[in-house]
Write an enzyme that holds these catalytic residues in place. Structure first.
Site: not given
Ligand code: GRF
Length: 208
Positions: A110, A66, A108, A93
């Site tokens: 989320h 990793r 990021n 991660i």
């Molecule tokens: C987003 O909702 C992000 O927050 C989550 O996965 C989705 C990715 O969407 N981790 P995209 O690849 O930007 O369409």
């Protein structure tokens, strides 16, 4: 500001950034200089290629450890001299080496209201919990999982129609809010600068 965007899937957040920047990176305050992914053959990389952007892929399984993957991701990202790294649906991660290089400059997004429902299944976990509102969070990445200082959040109502089977439909509603939130947050960080003090993010002209 120079942005490197990291993706793992459809790349609609990346697309929202590219559309917002359009032909006026000066106005937006940033330009995407490269797109990286943890796997090949995803729509996010196709979007980058359509935009004529350099791309790179760093697959965990192509590295003995990793840590070596983390090194490779750091080097591939650093090659593009980013001012900000935007993790837009990047599902890995990042490690110590990456944060040593880019800490305080990795944003990021989320699809839940952190600190609730961190991790890879934020939408599913919020639905299962029976929340009445959920949403999305744009935050700086620190050495935890979805634990860094929060930059912006957006709320999405959860209705009776949102059944556990309807995770994808709810996620799409969240992504509509998320794309706008990310574009606005990244633009402000790039144009106005910022300062991170503990858990607080101070936007605006740094050093005043
Ligand atoms: C987003 O909702 C992000 O927050 C989550 O996965 C989705 C990715 O969407 N981790 P995209 O690849 O930007 O369409």
């Amino acid at each position: 500001a120079r942005l490197v965007v990291l993706v793992s899937g459809s790349g609609t957040n990346l697309q929202a950034l590219l559309d917002a920047i359009g032909d006026d990176p000066e106005g937006y305050g940033a330009q995407v200089v490269a797109v990286g992914a943890d796997r090949p053959g995803i729509a996010g990389l196709e979007r980058a290629e359509r935009a004529g952007l350099p791309t790179f892929v760093c697959r965990v399984r192509e590295h003995a450890t990793r840590e070596e993957w983390d090194e490779a991701l750091t080097a591939a990202t650093a090659a593009h001299r980013p001012d900000l790294v935007v993790s837009a649906g990047f599902m890995k991660i990042v490690g110590k080496r990456f944060l040593a290089e880019f800490g305080g400059r990795v944003v990021n997004t989320h699809p839940a209201l952190l600190p609730s429902f961190p991790g890879a299944h934020g939408v599913r976990d919020a639905l299962a919990y029976g929340v009445k509102v959920t949403g999305c969070t744009v935050h700086f990445v620190d050495d935890g999982v979805d634990t860094g200082p929060i930059i912006a959040q957006g709320v999405v109502e959860v209705t009776e129609e949102d059944t556990p089977e309807g995770e994808a439909a709810l996620h799409e509603r969240i992504k509509e809010v998320e794309r706008t939130l990310l574009v606005e947050a990244v633009g402000r960080l790039a144009r106005d600068g910022y300062r991170i003090e503990g858990r607080k993010v101070h936007l605006g002209h740094v050093g005043e």
